[in-house]
Design a protein around this motif. Structure first.
Motif, mmCIF file in Angstrom:
data_model
loop_
_atom_site.group_PDB
_atom_site.id
_atom_site.type_symbol
_atom_site.label_atom_id
_atom_site.label_comp_id
_atom_site.label_asym_id
_atom_site.label_seq_id
_atom_site.Cartn_x
_atom_site.Cartn_y
_atom_site.Cartn_z
ATOM 1 N N GLY A 218 -55.960 19.007 9.384
ATOM 2 C CA GLY A 218 -54.958 19.316 9.988
ATOM 3 C C GLY A 218 -55.664 19.242 11.509
ATOM 4 O O GLY A 218 -56.782 19.431 11.636
ATOM 5 N N GLN A 219 -54.837 19.181 12.769
ATOM 6 C CA GLN A 219 -55.447 18.671 13.471
ATOM 7 C C GLN A 219 -54.361 19.692 14.680
ATOM 8 O O GLN A 219 -53.156 19.866 14.692
ATOM 9 C CB GLN A 219 -55.894 17.464 14.526
ATOM 10 N N GLY A 220 -54.806 20.272 15.573
ATOM 11 C CA GLY A 220 -53.837 20.888 16.475
ATOM 12 C C GLY A 220 -53.150 20.102 16.954
ATOM 13 O O GLY A 220 -52.410 21.415 18.018
ATOM 14 N N LEU A 221 -53.309 19.164 17.445
ATOM 15 C CA LEU A 221 -52.772 18.140 18.456
ATOM 16 C C LEU A 221 -51.002 18.566 17.946
ATOM 17 O O LEU A 221 -49.820 17.831 18.596
ATOM 18 C CB LEU A 221 -52.760 16.849 18.238
ATOM 19 N N LEU A 222 -50.464 18.688 16.583
ATOM 20 C CA LEU A 222 -48.861 18.355 16.121
ATOM 21 C C LEU A 222 -48.225 19.314 15.604
ATOM 22 O O LEU A 222 -47.306 19.562 16.406
ATOM 23 C CB LEU A 222 -49.421 18.074 14.140
ATOM 24 N N TYR A 223 -48.929 20.839 16.893
ATOM 25 C CA TYR A 223 -48.177 21.950 17.412
ATOM 26 C C TYR A 223 -47.492 21.653 18.085
ATOM 27 O O TYR A 223 -46.230 21.446 18.583
ATOM 28 C CB TYR A 223 -48.576 23.223 16.830
ATOM 29 N N PRO A 224 -47.837 21.340 19.781
ATOM 30 C CA PRO A 224 -46.876 20.629 20.476
ATOM 31 C C PRO A 224 -46.213 19.070 20.239
ATOM 32 O O PRO A 224 -45.158 19.391 20.783
ATOM 33 C CB PRO A 224 -47.919 20.637 21.550
ATOM 34 N N VAL A 225 -46.983 18.842 18.952
ATOM 35 C CA VAL A 225 -46.120 17.355 19.194
ATOM 36 C C VAL A 225 -44.470 17.690 18.709
ATOM 37 O O VAL A 225 -43.519 17.270 18.790
ATOM 38 C CB VAL A 225 -46.291 16.114 17.986
ATOM 39 N N LEU A 226 -44.341 19.288 18.340
ATOM 40 C CA LEU A 226 -42.946 19.237 17.973
ATOM 41 C C LEU A 226 -42.032 19.499 18.659
ATOM 42 O O LEU A 226 -40.958 19.989 18.451
ATOM 43 C CB LEU A 226 -43.405 20.580 16.860
ATOM 44 N N ALA A 248 -39.115 14.533 18.767
ATOM 45 C CA ALA A 248 -39.506 16.373 18.721
ATOM 46 C C ALA A 248 -38.798 16.379 16.947
ATOM 47 O O ALA A 248 -39.212 17.384 16.588
ATOM 48 C CB ALA A 248 -39.278 17.469 19.623
ATOM 49 N N ARG A 249 -37.044 15.769 17.853
ATOM 50 C CA ARG A 249 -36.622 16.484 16.210
ATOM 51 C C ARG A 249 -36.838 16.083 15.060
ATOM 52 O O ARG A 249 -37.077 16.211 13.785
ATOM 53 C CB ARG A 249 -35.040 16.495 16.476
ATOM 54 N N LEU A 250 -37.446 14.461 15.171
ATOM 55 C CA LEU A 250 -37.895 13.686 14.320
ATOM 56 C C LEU A 250 -38.689 14.255 13.799
ATOM 57 O O LEU A 250 -38.951 14.414 12.829
ATOM 58 C CB LEU A 250 -38.252 12.224 14.643
ATOM 59 N N TYR A 251 -39.726 14.760 14.072
ATOM 60 C CA TYR A 251 -40.964 15.218 13.852
ATOM 61 C C TYR A 251 -41.109 16.553 13.032
ATOM 62 O O TYR A 251 -41.632 17.348 12.439
ATOM 63 C CB TYR A 251 -42.419 15.750 14.657
#
Length: 420
Positions: A218-226, A248-251
């Motif tokens: 995984g990668q850190g970027l996915l947390y702020p994408v939420l 954000a709700r989609l992710y």
């Protein structure tokens, strides 16, 4: 007469050695077929909408395609409507297996376009052309194992569909073992396939595996994408609050978001992925339970507990046990987190508020180096080649990388005893 009988026995034995399932020696003469596993949202999806009522204000019927660099985005469905219609429904019933709890909105059907064919992932044209220049043929010895990028590889019939594609590619090419190539999230799906097939299957059907910037931990970027969302059309960030919220709700609804987020077992607290400027609190991958609690996201926490680190790779029992020729990029500033005004869905990503570390421009060094765990494979080859200054999305078309791939395709696979 006796001499003729002996000759027949020798010929029969050679045939058995050449095509017998389970033989782990050199591949038969000829080109090694390739099956490609595309990156996150680089598989073409068709979304068919039939009298939907889940997204008020959006068209009730129609269709659109969803994939990175889609050259004909919908004129009927806005980006916000596309996000809302692709947002998965989650059943909280604990008696259901986790993989069975997700479904499309009523009236929405999502299909893989041109499955198995190179048309299904047009981003990889440079790779296809490089192979064609050496005699390869599209849709014969170059095939594509696409998938719905919202889903994890335990869903959507991925395992059965992909196993059948690999076996058919093997048979259609003179029973020659297949080389798997994965880019970005693609290696997660290839690794899941390899580790969910028995050793005899891998010995029969697999020549090797090239993970290109594999997002295995995984990668850190996915947390702020939420919180900010991400537009698949160009991998840019939404610029309106309405779109940021729908995205954000989609992710948040997609299990693959959590599978693709930095696994604290690999990352620990080595990077900050979210800073909430309203409270001054910083969160590392290890702090994801507190992040979701502070954001009021109990469902996300439930999904995350199951899917963060879902595809195992770092322990010996999860090694792919095939020859691996990994590739990565480095030396480029890479987003791993963001400073956000608060933890609600719909934050507008501000360029000056991103957090960086070294990587390939998309995935950080921690992610791209995690595959080094496979050096401990007992018999099979392992190599990791660095490509300094080559960004994440240029790697699959890089001339030097493609030259190495062609060399690896021509190389006999390791002859490893069972358990080796």
């Amino acid at each position: 007469m006796r001499q003729v009988s002996w000759l027949r026995i020798v010929i029969a034995a050679l045939v058995v050695l050449t095509v017998s399932p389970g033989t782990a020696g050199a591949s038969p003469p000829g080109r090694t077929p390739v099956v490609l596993f595309p990156a996150f949202h680089l598989t073409r999806l068709e979304v068919v909408v039939d009298h939907q009522t889940a997204a008020p204000g959006c068209p009730r019927s129609g269709s659109f395609e969803d994939w990175y660099r889609n050259d004909h985005p919908s004129g009927l469905f806005s980006q916000v409507c596309r996000d809302r219609l692709l947002t998965l429904r989650y059943d909280t019933n604990p008696s259901k297996p986790m993989a069975s709890r997700f479904s499309n909105a009523p009236g929405v059907d999502v299909r893989l376009l041109d499955y198995g064919r190179t048309d299904s992932a047009p981003f990889y044209e440079p790779l296809y052309r490089a192979l064609e220049a050496h005699g390869y043929r599209r849709n014969t010895d170059i095939r594509v194992a696409g998938y719905d990028s919202r889903l994890t590889p335990d869903m959507g019939g991925f395992l059965q569909r992909t196993r059948e594609l690999v076996e058919k590619t093997y048979r259609d090419n003179g029973n020659r073992p297949v080389h798997l190539v994965g880019h970005s999230n693609g290696p997660l799906y290839a690794q899941y396939l390899l580790t969910h097939m028995p050793r005899a299957w891998r010995d029969t059907y697999i020549q090797g595996f090239t993970p290109i910037a594999g997002n295995l931990p995984g990668q850190g970027l996915l947390y702020p994408v939420l919180f900010t969302g991400l537009d698949i059309q160009d991998f840019g960030y939404p610029t309106t609050r309405e779109n940021a919220e729908s995205s954000a709700r989609l992710y948040r609804s997609a299990p693959s978001s959590y599978m693709s987020a930095a696994d604290p077992r690999i990352f620990g607290n080595r990077e900050v992925v979210v800073q909430d400027t309203s409270t001054g609190r910083s969160y590392t991958p290890r702090d994801y339970p507190e992040l979701f609690a502070d954001a009021g996201m109990p469902t996300a926490r439930e999904i995350a507990d199951h899917y963060i680190g879902f595809v195992r790779f770092a322990d010996a029992r999860s090694f792919p046990d095939v020859d691996v020729y990994a590739e990565r990029g480095s030396g480029l500033p890479t987003t791993v987190g963001a400073r956000l005004p608060n933890l609600s869905a719909g934050q507008i990503a501000q360029p000056g508020r991103f957090l960086y570390r070294d990587g390939d421009g998309n995935q950080e060094d921690i992610t791209n180096e995690a595959v080094l765990a496979w050096r401990a494979m007992g018999c099979h080859r392992f190599g990791l080649t660095d490509n300094p200054g080559v960004d994440h999305f240029s790697l699959p078309g890089d001339r030097h990388l493609l030259d190495r791939l062609l060399a690896h395709l021509a190389r006999p696979r390791s002859d490893c005893p069972a358990g080796g």
